[in-house]
Design a protein around this motif. Structure first.
Motif, short mmCIF file in Angstrom:
data_model
loop_
_atom_site.label_atom_id
_atom_site.label_comp_id
_atom_site.label_asym_id
_atom_site.label_seq_id
_atom_site.Cartn_x
_atom_site.Cartn_y
_atom_site.Cartn_z
N ARG A 276 0.79 -1.23 0.00
CA ARG A 276 0.00 0.00 0.00
C ARG A 276 0.83 1.28 0.00
NH1 ARG A 276 -2.42 3.07 -1.50
NH2 ARG A 276 -4.33 4.10 -0.87
N LEU A 326 -6.71 -6.01 -1.05
CA LEU A 326 -6.91 -4.74 -0.34
C LEU A 326 -6.01 -3.65 -0.91
CD1 LEU A 326 -7.05 -6.18 3.29
CD2 LEU A 326 -8.98 -5.39 1.91
N ILE A 331 -6.99 0.22 0.28
CA ILE A 331 -7.53 0.32 1.63
C ILE A 331 -6.90 1.51 2.35
CG2 ILE A 331 -5.82 -1.34 2.47
CD1 ILE A 331 -7.83 -2.24 4.57
N ASP A 332 -7.72 2.23 3.10
CA ASP A 332 -7.26 3.45 3.76
C ASP A 332 -6.28 3.17 4.90
OD1 ASP A 332 -7.37 6.31 4.18
OD2 ASP A 332 -8.55 5.90 5.97
N PRO A 334 -4.03 0.16 5.84
CA PRO A 334 -3.55 -1.19 5.50
C PRO A 334 -3.06 -1.95 6.72
CG PRO A 334 -1.93 0.47 4.87
CD PRO A 334 -3.15 1.22 5.32
N VAL A 343 -12.71 -10.66 2.66
CA VAL A 343 -13.22 -9.54 1.88
C VAL A 343 -14.44 -10.06 1.14
CG1 VAL A 343 -12.73 -7.77 0.15
CG2 VAL A 343 -10.87 -8.66 1.58
N PHE A 362 -14.69 -5.54 4.43
CA PHE A 362 -13.49 -6.15 4.97
C PHE A 362 -13.70 -6.37 6.46
CE2 PHE A 362 -9.10 -5.38 6.82
CZ PHE A 362 -8.65 -6.66 6.57
N LEU A 367 -15.61 -1.37 3.22
CA LEU A 367 -14.19 -1.06 3.10
C LEU A 367 -13.97 0.43 2.85
CD1 LEU A 367 -11.25 -2.13 2.84
CD2 LEU A 367 -11.68 -2.34 0.38
N THR A 369 -11.56 3.24 1.57
CA THR A 369 -10.41 3.38 0.68
C THR A 369 -9.94 4.83 0.66
OG1 THR A 369 -11.53 3.99 -1.39
CG2 THR A 369 -11.57 1.66 -0.76
#
Length: 408
Positions: A276, A326, A331-332, A334, A343, A362, A367, A369
């Motif tokens: 990420r 993810l 994903i905001d 991780p 998921v 999730f 989820l 993001t």
């Protein structure tokens, strides 16, 4: 790990009808991989009367005998001493889903049915096997997890087919050849990069860990290039209520809980960085799980055009599968996906307009993001499809082969 449960699940408005559900989850808790065990462990780990089944099903009407594996040690094989005793006299497989992991999977299956069976009345009947699919990787621990999950989901069914792709092209536990992915992965973990700085800053912790584990400072088996091996070894033990290790040479030298917690934090950082935070991490994720997302996209399109009768598809995979899923979705916050992390992709249709919407969850919640899509909670199909088109290279095979292999 948290997963969808009836107590927390939020049902959309009555104007929406659930049309399709696909899940990708990590297997449940297990023994550590053999490569992640110390040459000699200071505690036992027994798996007597439990282990992976390894029988065969025939078409001749024979009811074959169930066969399960038990570890074999203390033989006269001279090469046994070259890999160390590990967990002395253990009957376990490394890795292998433990009895506790099977129980976790069973609870997971029951909870899943509580949402999609009891609450939403969506799941097909257990005998309607043409309407649901289970898929596993080539690693036996995913099939072991399915065996527990399926018992919780549909208790009356005795057996299922589990679908698996050929290991050299598998998109679920990505093992297909991709030179560009390998090149980006090498850049991310280059010792002269941020990754190397991170390792250098934790050298004192590494020394304390090595004093307990017996790992040599000049180890070349992966113990010194990341915190993955120590994380797996320690977390597997603590997840099963086992003590942290002490040195077999000096039992007064033991790993503290503070040091174990630090190793867990570093392991989480490495997963967050790899999938990420690092430059090109989103492309790295797309080159890893892009083929699987294309399959997911095809399943959903089949629902919309009427060519797909499967309404529920469940993939049993690994952390190296869930993390790039993810990562691709950006994903905001991780994390390293824990045992049983899932998921869930839901496809809903709005009755009043016939439009389709996607919700991605999730660990039981929509989820979040860091993309313009924000929280993936009932976003339009067009937005979801557009994001995948923009993120996954159009010619995956071509771009994977656009650079030469490092070994050529």
């Amino acid at each position: 790990m948290p997963h969808v449960r009836k107590t927390e699940y939020k049902v959309p408005s009555n104007d929406h009808q659930l049309k399709y559900v696909e899940v990708i989850q990590r297997h449940h808790k297990r023994t550590p991989y053999a490569s992640n065990t110390f040459f000699k462990e200071d505690i036992p780990w027994d798996c007597t009367d439990s282990g992976p089944y390894a029988g065969a099903k025939d078409t001749n009407g024979l009811q074959t005998t169930g066969i399960y594996w038990q570890g074999l040690e203390n033989t006269l094989n001279p090469f046994e001493d070259t890999v160390g005793p590990g967990f002395i006299n253990s009957t376990c497989q490394f890795p292998g889903i433990t009895s506790q992991g099977i129980e976790d999977a069973w609870v997971h299956g029951k909870d899943f049915y509580g949402v999609y069976g009891d609450l939403l009345q969506f799941l097909p009947l257990s005998e309607e096997k043409e309407k649901y699919t289970f898929r596993v990787s080539n690693g036996v621990i995913t099939s072991q997890t399915l065996s527990g999950f399926a018992k919780g989901l549909f208790p009356s069914i005795k057996e299922y087919p589990a679908y698996v792709q050929a290991s050299n092209i598998d998109s679920l536990a990505p093992s297909f050849s991709c030179n560009l992915r390998s090149a980006i992965g090498s850049q991310i973990t280059d010792i002269s990069s941020t990754w190397g700085v991170h390792l250098n800053e934790s050298l004192a912790l590494r020394e304390r860990f090595n004093n307990v584990s017996g790992i040599e400072e000049n180890d070349t088996a992966g113990w010194a290039t990341s915190w993955d091996h120590p994380y797996d070894n320690l977390s597997a033990k603590q997840c099963h209520g086992k003590p942290l290790p002490c040195s077999v040479n000096n039992t007064a030298i033991c790993l503290s809980q503070d040091d174990a917690n630090a190793i867990y934090r570093l392991g989480n950082y490495e997963y967050a960085y790899r999938w990420r935070m690092a430059e090109n991490s989103t492309l790295y994720s797309a080159l890893t799980m892009g083929p699987w997302f294309l399959e997911l996209q095809g399943h959903m399109k089949g629902i919309m055009d009427g060519s797909n009768i499967v309404k529920y598809y469940h993939n049993f995979a690994h952390d190296g599968s869930v993390a790039p899923v993810l990562g691709l979705l950006q994903i905001d916050q991780p994390v390293w996906p824990g045992m049983g992390s899932e998921v869930v992709f839901e496809l809903w249709q709005k009755s009043s307009s016939s439009s389709y919407y996607v919700r991605v969850m999730f660990d039981g919640q929509p989820l979040k993001t860091s993309t313009p899509l924000g929280v993936l909670d009932m976003i339009s199909w067009e937005q979801f499809e557009g994001y995948l088109k923009d993120t996954i290279p159009a010619d995956l095979v071509g771009i994977c082969n656009s650079v030469k292999s490092s070994s050529s």
